[in-house]
Design a protein around this motif. Structure first.
Motif, PDB file in Angstrom:
ATOM      1  N   ALA A 125      60.522  49.487   4.501  1.00 63.58           N
ATOM      2  CA  ALA A 125      59.095  49.316   4.811  1.00 63.58           C
ATOM      3  C   ALA A 125      58.315  48.908   3.565  1.00 63.58           C
ATOM      4  O   ALA A 125      57.426  48.052   3.620  1.00 63.58           O
ATOM      5  N   ILE A 126      58.651  49.530   2.436  1.00 58.00           N
ATOM      6  CA  ILE A 126      58.005  49.174   1.166  1.00 58.00           C
ATOM      7  C   ILE A 126      58.243  47.700   0.857  1.00 58.00           C
ATOM      8  O   ILE A 126      57.317  46.963   0.495  1.00 58.00           O
ATOM      9  N   LYS A 135      50.004  46.708  -0.721  1.00 52.48           N
ATOM     10  CA  LYS A 135      50.470  47.830  -1.523  1.00 52.48           C
ATOM     11  C   LYS A 135      50.844  48.995  -0.614  1.00 52.48           C
ATOM     12  O   LYS A 135      50.023  49.503   0.136  1.00 52.48           O
ATOM     13  N   PRO A 136      52.105  49.449  -0.668  1.00 48.34           N
ATOM     14  CA  PRO A 136      52.550  50.511   0.242  1.00 48.34           C
ATOM     15  C   PRO A 136      51.961  51.881  -0.114  1.00 48.34           C
ATOM     16  O   PRO A 136      51.844  52.245  -1.284  1.00 48.34           O
ATOM     17  N   LYS A 137      51.590  52.618   0.919  1.00 46.90           N
ATOM     18  CA  LYS A 137      51.123  53.984   0.773  1.00 46.90           C
ATOM     19  C   LYS A 137      51.718  54.775   1.936  1.00 46.90           C
ATOM     20  O   LYS A 137      51.315  54.594   3.079  1.00 46.90           O
ATOM     21  N   ILE A 138      52.682  55.649   1.629  1.00 44.62           N
ATOM     22  CA  ILE A 138      53.512  56.268   2.662  1.00 44.62           C
ATOM     23  C   ILE A 138      53.065  57.685   2.977  1.00 44.62           C
ATOM     24  O   ILE A 138      52.722  58.442   2.075  1.00 44.62           O
ATOM     25  N   ALA A 139      53.110  58.031   4.272  1.00 46.54           N
ATOM     26  CA  ALA A 139      52.820  59.392   4.712  1.00 46.54           C
ATOM     27  C   ALA A 139      53.965  59.899   5.576  1.00 46.54           C
ATOM     28  O   ALA A 139      54.379  59.230   6.524  1.00 46.54           O
ATOM     29  N   VAL A 176      56.354  55.252  -6.299  1.00 46.95           N
ATOM     30  CA  VAL A 176      56.156  55.256  -4.848  1.00 46.95           C
ATOM     31  C   VAL A 176      55.018  56.201  -4.486  1.00 46.95           C
ATOM     32  O   VAL A 176      55.035  57.380  -4.844  1.00 46.95           O
ATOM     33  N   ASP A 177      54.023  55.675  -3.804  1.00 47.52           N
ATOM     34  CA  ASP A 177      52.862  56.462  -3.371  1.00 47.52           C
ATOM     35  C   ASP A 177      53.210  57.107  -2.034  1.00 47.52           C
ATOM     36  O   ASP A 177      53.163  56.456  -0.984  1.00 47.52           O
ATOM     37  N   ILE A 178      53.566  58.388  -2.051  1.00 44.13           N
ATOM     38  CA  ILE A 178      54.033  59.057  -0.851  1.00 44.13           C
ATOM     39  C   ILE A 178      53.482  60.479  -0.781  1.00 44.13           C
ATOM     40  O   ILE A 178      53.418  61.173  -1.796  1.00 44.13           O
ATOM     41  N   VAL A 179      53.067  60.876   0.427  1.00 47.77           N
ATOM     42  CA  VAL A 179      52.489  62.210   0.619  1.00 47.77           C
ATOM     43  C   VAL A 179      53.095  62.853   1.864  1.00 47.77           C
ATOM     44  O   VAL A 179      53.622  62.175   2.745  1.00 47.77           O
ATOM     45  N   HIS A 180      52.996  64.174   1.909  1.00 48.10           N
ATOM     46  CA  HIS A 180      53.372  64.930   3.111  1.00 48.10           C
ATOM     47  C   HIS A 180      52.255  65.915   3.399  1.00 48.10           C
ATOM     48  O   HIS A 180      52.078  66.892   2.671  1.00 48.10           O
ATOM     49  N   ASN A 181      51.495  65.641   4.445  1.00 49.36           N
ATOM     50  CA  ASN A 181      50.380  66.502   4.837  1.00 49.36           C
ATOM     51  C   ASN A 181      50.608  67.115   6.218  1.00 49.36           C
ATOM     52  O   ASN A 181      49.663  67.325   6.975  1.00 49.36           O
ATOM     53  N   GLY A 192      44.072  55.814   4.390  1.00 50.39           N
ATOM     54  CA  GLY A 192      44.572  54.454   4.222  1.00 50.39           C
ATOM     55  C   GLY A 192      46.070  54.334   4.068  1.00 50.39           C
ATOM     56  O   GLY A 192      46.566  53.293   3.595  1.00 50.39           O
ATOM     57  N   CYS A 193      46.819  55.351   4.469  1.00 50.82           N
ATOM     58  CA  CYS A 193      48.288  55.235   4.416  1.00 50.82           C
ATOM     59  C   CYS A 193      48.731  54.144   5.387  1.00 50.82           C
ATOM     60  O   CYS A 193      48.234  54.064   6.510  1.00 50.82           O
ATOM     61  N   ASN A 194      49.654  53.299   4.934  1.00 52.18           N
ATOM     62  CA  ASN A 194      50.070  52.173   5.777  1.00 52.18           C
ATOM     63  C   ASN A 194      51.542  52.208   6.176  1.00 52.18           C
ATOM     64  O   ASN A 194      52.048  51.249   6.765  1.00 52.18           O
ATOM     65  N   VAL A 195      52.237  53.298   5.845  1.00 51.41           N
ATOM     66  CA  VAL A 195      53.569  53.558   6.393  1.00 51.41           C
ATOM     67  C   VAL A 195      53.555  55.004   6.891  1.00 51.41           C
ATOM     68  O   VAL A 195      53.458  55.931   6.092  1.00 51.41           O
TER      69      VAL A 195
END
Length: 259
Positions: A125-126, A135-139, A176-181, A192-195
């Motif tokens: 996906a990235i 620009k990828p931003k993963i959640a 890698v811009d990645i979060v877990h909420n 604005g996460c796009n994945v």
């Protein structure tokens, strides 16, 4: 005529949409695309649709209203393993985002296999977003709020899985811009996460149907994610003409960027 276009550096692309028992919405998309001068062929045979794409007889294909159980297994037989990511428009910022997995058999069911598949899916996906100058931003989504840990064994498993994936990327690639909420999909979309990585293919498919088929979020079909660049978009048989139309237009933009 085609040689004339090549001589002056112009290439006319040809696309195809699968047409099954549900024809009306596919035909609406076909006529709209034709009015815009976009060459589209309607194909009622799943194998023919896939073979024409892989043999480069067409420049992109959309499943349309053909049965997924007939198209997807044959596609996997030809190209190997892949994941599907629905492309939808974020209602908060009007930008696109990828939702995956959305196929009930896209990722393995055992814990270790599912984690490995999600990591691979995220990397694909990235790459897809970067190829399209995004620009990828993963959640990562799990089954509950992080504060719900301990209330349900099933929810605990999804939270633990996401934390392992988060740890993997933090240790291997800090860029890698990645979060877990947790389960808070509304918050990660507002951010604005796009994945968006769903807990599994069933929940991902349910989310897509709620977003796209019930709430009417604009969508473009589901792109194939793997180590090849294959211009095939998966679409629901229950979609409106706009989704088939959007899928072809998205592929057309990809081809323009390459030329």
């Amino acid at each position: 005529m085609y040689n004339w276009f090549l001589k002056f550096g112009l290439v006319m692309c040809m696309y195809a949409i699968g047409i099954g028992e549900k024809k009306d919405e596919v035909l609406k998309a076909y006529h709209k695309l034709s009015e815009e001068g976009i060459d589209v062929e309607l194909i009622n045979n799943p194998k023919t649709l896939v073979d024409k794409l892989l043999n480069k007889e067409i420049d992109g294909a959309v499943r349309g209203s053909l049965s997924s159980s007939k198209v997807i297994p044959y596609l996997r037989e030809k190209v190997g393993r892949f994941y599907r990511a629905s492309i939808l428009k974020n209602p908060f910022n009007r930008e696109i985002f990828l939702l995956s997995p959305v196929g009930i058999d896209d990722i393995r069911e055992d814990n270790e296999g599912r984690i490995k598949d999600k990591i691979e899916l995220i990397n694909y996906a990235i790459n897809f977003l970067k190829r399209n100058n995004i620009k990828p931003k993963i959640a990562l989504l799990s089954g509950g709020r992080l504060s719900d840990y301990g209330r349900s064994k099933e929810v605990d498993k999804t939270i633990e899985e996401c934390e392992k994936i988060l740890k993997y990327f933090k240790e291997t690639d800090e860029k890698v811009d990645i979060v877990h909420n947790g389960i808070l999909i509304e918050e990660v979309l507002k951010d604005g996460c796009n994945v968006i990585v769903a807990p599994d293919g069933i929940s991902g498919n349910l989310m897509f149907r709620c977003f796209g088929l019930v709430c009417g979020l604009e969508g473009y079909g589901a792109v194939l994610l793997n180590n090849k660049e294959i211009n095939f978009f998966d679409t629901s048989r229950n979609a409106t003409w706009k989704r088939y139309y959007n899928a072809i237009k998205f592929i057309e933009n990809i081809n323009k960027d390459k030329s």
